[in-house]
Scaffold this motif. Structure first.
Motif, PDB file in Angstrom:
ATOM      1  N   GLU A   1       0.844  -1.199   0.000  1.00 15.29           N
ATOM      2  CA  GLU A   1       0.000   0.000   0.000  1.00 15.29           C
ATOM      3  C   GLU A   1       0.872   1.238   0.000  1.00 15.29           C
ATOM      4  O   GLU A   1       1.877   1.295   0.710  1.00 15.29           O
ATOM      5  CB  GLU A   1      -0.882   0.029   1.246  1.00 15.29           C
ATOM      6  CG  GLU A   1      -1.824  -1.132   1.345  1.00 15.29           C
ATOM      7  CD  GLU A   1      -2.583  -1.152   2.661  1.00 15.29           C
ATOM      8  OE1 GLU A   1      -3.653  -1.737   2.680  1.00 15.29           O
ATOM      9  OE2 GLU A   1      -2.103  -0.566   3.651  1.00 15.29           O
ATOM     10  N   MET A   2       0.480   2.221  -0.779  1.00 15.35           N
ATOM     11  CA  MET A   2       1.238   3.479  -0.833  1.00 15.35           C
ATOM     12  C   MET A   2       0.307   4.642  -1.145  1.00 15.35           C
ATOM     13  O   MET A   2      -0.812   4.447  -1.595  1.00 15.35           O
ATOM     14  CB  MET A   2       2.352   3.411  -1.885  1.00 15.35           C
ATOM     15  CG  MET A   2       1.812   3.271  -3.284  1.00 15.35           C
ATOM     16  SD  MET A   2       2.799   3.928  -4.651  1.00 15.35           S
ATOM     17  CE  MET A   2       3.279   5.529  -4.190  1.00 15.35           C
ATOM     18  N   ILE A   3       0.827   5.845  -0.894  1.00 14.38           N
ATOM     19  CA  ILE A   3       0.123   7.058  -1.288  1.00 14.38           C
ATOM     20  C   ILE A   3       1.011   7.851  -2.236  1.00 14.38           C
ATOM     21  O   ILE A   3       2.235   7.721  -2.219  1.00 14.38           O
ATOM     22  CB  ILE A   3      -0.299   7.930  -0.085  1.00 14.38           C
ATOM     23  CG1 ILE A   3       0.918   8.338   0.741  1.00 14.38           C
ATOM     24  CG2 ILE A   3      -1.341   7.224   0.754  1.00 14.38           C
ATOM     25  CD1 ILE A   3       0.608   9.364   1.821  1.00 14.38           C
ATOM     26  N   SER A   4       0.370   8.663  -3.059  1.00 15.86           N
ATOM     27  CA  SER A   4       1.090   9.468  -4.038  1.00 15.86           C
ATOM     28  C   SER A   4       0.306  10.745  -4.310  1.00 15.86           C
ATOM     29  O   SER A   4      -0.911  10.787  -4.134  1.00 15.86           O
ATOM     30  CB  SER A   4       1.245   8.675  -5.342  1.00 15.86           C
ATOM     31  OG  SER A   4       1.913   9.444  -6.324  1.00 15.86           O
ATOM     32  N   ARG A   5       0.995  11.762  -4.761  1.00 17.09           N
ATOM     33  CA  ARG A   5       0.318  12.974  -5.213  1.00 17.09           C
ATOM     34  C   ARG A   5      -0.124  12.821  -6.669  1.00 17.09           C
ATOM     35  O   ARG A   5      -0.933  13.580  -7.161  1.00 17.09           O
ATOM     36  CB  ARG A   5       1.223  14.179  -5.041  1.00 17.09           C
ATOM     37  CG  ARG A   5       1.525  14.408  -3.546  1.00 17.09           C
ATOM     38  CD  ARG A   5       1.929  15.815  -3.274  1.00 17.09           C
ATOM     39  NE  ARG A   5       2.290  15.985  -1.875  1.00 17.09           N
ATOM     40  CZ  ARG A   5       1.423  16.279  -0.913  1.00 17.09           C
ATOM     41  NH1 ARG A   5       0.148  16.415  -1.181  1.00 17.09           N
ATOM     42  NH2 ARG A   5       1.833  16.421   0.330  1.00 17.09           N
ATOM     43  N   ASN A   6       0.419  11.823  -7.352  1.00 20.56           N
ATOM     44  CA  ASN A   6       0.050  11.524  -8.735  1.00 20.56           C
ATOM     45  C   ASN A   6      -1.374  10.983  -8.755  1.00 20.56           C
ATOM     46  O   ASN A   6      -1.689  10.005  -8.093  1.00 20.56           O
ATOM     47  CB  ASN A   6       1.023  10.505  -9.318  1.00 20.56           C
ATOM     48  CG  ASN A   6       0.789  10.240 -10.795  1.00 20.56           C
ATOM     49  OD1 ASN A   6      -0.324  10.339 -11.292  1.00 20.56           O
ATOM     50  ND2 ASN A   6       1.854   9.886 -11.487  1.00 20.56           N
ATOM     51  N   ARG A   7      -2.254  11.610  -9.539  1.00 24.05           N
ATOM     52  CA  ARG A   7      -3.667  11.213  -9.572  1.00 24.05           C
ATOM     53  C   ARG A   7      -3.951  10.034 -10.494  1.00 24.05           C
ATOM     54  O   ARG A   7      -4.977   9.376 -10.364  1.00 24.05           O
ATOM     55  CB  ARG A   7      -4.527  12.400 -10.001  1.00 24.05           C
ATOM     56  CG  ARG A   7      -4.558  13.500  -8.970  1.00 24.05           C
ATOM     57  CD  ARG A   7      -5.594  14.551  -9.365  1.00 24.05           C
ATOM     58  NE  ARG A   7      -5.763  15.537  -8.325  1.00 24.05           N
ATOM     59  CZ  ARG A   7      -6.550  15.388  -7.273  1.00 24.05           C
ATOM     60  NH1 ARG A   7      -7.214  14.288  -7.113  1.00 24.05           N
ATOM     61  NH2 ARG A   7      -6.656  16.342  -6.374  1.00 24.05           N
ATOM     62  N   GLU A   8      -3.091   9.774 -11.455  1.00 23.34           N
ATOM     63  CA  GLU A   8      -3.366   8.723 -12.444  1.00 23.34           C
ATOM     64  C   GLU A   8      -2.114   7.906 -12.737  1.00 23.34           C
ATOM     65  O   GLU A   8      -1.634   7.868 -13.859  1.00 23.34           O
ATOM     66  CB  GLU A   8      -3.914   9.343 -13.739  1.00 23.34           C
ATOM     67  CG  GLU A   8      -5.219  10.075 -13.583  1.00 23.34           C
ATOM     68  CD  GLU A   8      -6.351   9.189 -13.054  1.00 23.34           C
ATOM     69  OE1 GLU A   8      -6.357   7.977 -13.340  1.00 23.34           O
ATOM     70  OE2 GLU A   8      -7.220   9.723 -12.341  1.00 23.34           O
ATOM     71  N   MET A   9      -1.578   7.214 -11.766  1.00 23.04           N
ATOM     72  CA  MET A   9      -0.366   6.425 -11.934  1.00 23.04           C
ATOM     73  C   MET A   9      -0.744   5.008 -12.372  1.00 23.04           C
ATOM     74  O   MET A   9      -1.615   4.380 -11.765  1.00 23.04           O
ATOM     75  CB  MET A   9       0.387   6.409 -10.608  1.00 23.04           C
ATOM     76  CG  MET A   9       1.758   5.851 -10.684  1.00 23.04           C
ATOM     77  SD  MET A   9       2.773   6.242  -9.239  1.00 23.04           S
ATOM     78  CE  MET A   9       1.625   6.172  -7.885  1.00 23.04           C
ATOM     79  N   THR A  10      -0.081   4.509 -13.426  1.00 22.29           N
ATOM     80  CA  THR A  10      -0.404   3.175 -13.934  1.00 22.29           C
ATOM     81  C   THR A  10       0.821   2.293 -14.166  1.00 22.29           C
ATOM     82  O   THR A  10       0.678   1.092 -14.364  1.00 22.29           O
ATOM     83  CB  THR A  10      -1.189   3.272 -15.260  1.00 22.29           C
ATOM     84  OG1 THR A  10      -0.395   4.001 -16.211  1.00 22.29           O
ATOM     85  CG2 THR A  10      -2.528   3.968 -15.055  1.00 22.29           C
ATOM     86  N   THR A  11       2.039   2.872 -14.149  1.00 22.65           N
ATOM     87  CA  THR A  11       3.233   2.088 -14.462  1.00 22.65           C
ATOM     88  C   THR A  11       4.277   2.190 -13.354  1.00 22.65           C
ATOM     89  O   THR A  11       4.272   3.125 -12.552  1.00 22.65           O
ATOM     90  CB  THR A  11       3.890   2.576 -15.767  1.00 22.65           C
ATOM     91  OG1 THR A  11       4.418   3.901 -15.549  1.00 22.65           O
ATOM     92  CG2 THR A  11       2.907   2.590 -16.920  1.00 22.65           C
ATOM     93  N   ARG A  12       5.179   1.224 -13.339  1.00 18.80           N
ATOM     94  CA  ARG A  12       6.275   1.228 -12.363  1.00 18.80           C
ATOM     95  C   ARG A  12       7.152   2.463 -12.550  1.00 18.80           C
ATOM     96  O   ARG A  12       7.607   3.063 -11.585  1.00 18.80           O
ATOM     97  CB  ARG A  12       7.104  -0.044 -12.516  1.00 18.80           C
ATOM     98  CG  ARG A  12       8.283  -0.074 -11.580  1.00 18.80           C
ATOM     99  CD  ARG A  12       9.140  -1.286 -11.762  1.00 18.80           C
ATOM    100  NE  ARG A  12      10.263  -1.222 -10.837  1.00 18.80           N
ATOM    101  CZ  ARG A  12      11.189  -2.120 -10.789  1.00 18.80           C
ATOM    102  NH1 ARG A  12      11.153  -3.165 -11.579  1.00 18.80           N
ATOM    103  NH2 ARG A  12      12.188  -1.982  -9.943  1.00 18.80           N
ATOM    104  N   GLU A  13       7.377   2.849 -13.788  1.00 20.79           N
ATOM    105  CA  GLU A  13       8.246   3.991 -14.079  1.00 20.79           C
ATOM    106  C   GLU A  13       7.732   5.270 -13.429  1.00 20.79           C
ATOM    107  O   GLU A  13       8.512   6.119 -12.999  1.00 20.79           O
ATOM    108  CB  GLU A  13       8.390   4.180 -15.593  1.00 20.79           C
ATOM    109  CG  GLU A  13       9.172   3.086 -16.290  1.00 20.79           C
ATOM    110  CD  GLU A  13       8.429   1.751 -16.398  1.00 20.79           C
ATOM    111  OE1 GLU A  13       9.091   0.698 -16.431  1.00 20.79           O
ATOM    112  OE2 GLU A  13       7.169   1.759 -16.420  1.00 20.79           O
ATOM    113  N   GLU A  14       6.415   5.407 -13.356  1.00 16.39           N
ATOM    114  CA  GLU A  14       5.821   6.611 -12.766  1.00 16.39           C
ATOM    115  C   GLU A  14       6.068   6.732 -11.267  1.00 16.39           C
ATOM    116  O   GLU A  14       5.914   7.807 -10.696  1.00 16.39           O
ATOM    117  CB  GLU A  14       4.314   6.634 -13.027  1.00 16.39           C
ATOM    118  CG  GLU A  14       3.979   6.871 -14.487  1.00 16.39           C
ATOM    119  CD  GLU A  14       2.503   6.702 -14.751  1.00 16.39           C
ATOM    120  OE1 GLU A  14       1.853   7.724 -15.071  1.00 16.39           O
ATOM    121  OE2 GLU A  14       2.011   5.563 -14.632  1.00 16.39           O
ATOM    122  N   LEU A  15       6.454   5.637 -10.627  1.00 14.77           N
ATOM    123  CA  LEU A  15       6.722   5.696  -9.187  1.00 14.77           C
ATOM    124  C   LEU A  15       7.853   6.683  -8.874  1.00 14.77           C
ATOM    125  O   LEU A  15       7.780   7.420  -7.900  1.00 14.77           O
ATOM    126  CB  LEU A  15       7.067   4.302  -8.647  1.00 14.77           C
ATOM    127  CG  LEU A  15       5.909   3.318  -8.625  1.00 14.77           C
ATOM    128  CD1 LEU A  15       6.419   1.911  -8.307  1.00 14.77           C
ATOM    129  CD2 LEU A  15       4.852   3.749  -7.625  1.00 14.77           C
TER     130      LEU A  15
END
Length: 187
Positions: A33-47
């Motif tokens: 489980e994680m949180i992000s400010r990114n609203r639409e993350m779908t790939t590992r690279e976006e982490l």
């Protein structure tokens, strides 16, 4: 570990919760489980491959013998915590604009000189991919209350001796605590 996928579970106003599914070395699937400010993350690279979310200000006074710290009430901790002035980088804003704005909003002080800009870092790697840029420099002027009614901040200058005492008795954000420990022992 082998990345399997990422799924958004909940969208908030400022943060979003995701489940990252991965396969361990013994071929078992796990969910992180994680949180992000990114609203639409779908790939590992976006982490990790995204612009910095926030700026952190490590400021000294003009003579270099005092460090600027905020004592701020942080709701998730239910108490006051010492931290460096910091804040989100607004859309379309360069991080230096954000640094000047956040310093002024939280403390009333002006950014007089930049001595260094540290590379990108993560704020809370155990549960978030939020990235910061740290600006190191000199601030001056007159303290003023925070311009935000949702932030309860008391900004102040602290000597090395005062910081050493605070480290023994007060709560700190981890990055601030580490810097303060090293800075307070310089002679």
């Amino acid at each position: 570990m082998k990345f399997v996928g990422i799924e958004k579970k909940e969208q908030g106003k400022f943060i979003n919760r995701y489940d990252i599914t991965y396969e361990t070395a013994d071929h078992k699937q796990k969910v992180y489980e994680m949180i992000s400010r990114n609203r639409e993350m779908t790939t590992r690279e976006e982490l990790a491959d995204h612009p910095p979310d926030s700026v952190v200000l490590i400021m000294h006074n003009e003579t270099g013998d005092k460090l600027l710290l905020n004592r701020e009430f942080r709701m998730p901790c239910g108490d006051f915590v010492f931290n460096f002035p910091a804040g989100l980088i607004d859309p379309g804003e360069e991080f230096m604009e954000s640094a000047r704005r956040e310093l002024k909003e939280e403390t009333g002080l002006d950014l007089l000189r930049i001595e260094d800009v540290l590379g990108e870092s993560f704020s809370a790697i155990g549960f978030s991919n939020e990235k910061n840029i740290c600006v190191v420099g000199v601030a001056g002027g007159t303290f003023a209350p925070s311009t935000s009614t949702v932030e309860e901040i008391e900004a102040g200058w602290y000597t090395r001796a005062e910081v050493r005492k605070l480290l023994d008795t007060e709560y700190f954000a981890a990055r601030t605590q580490a810097y303060c420990y090293l800075w307070s022992r310089e002679d």
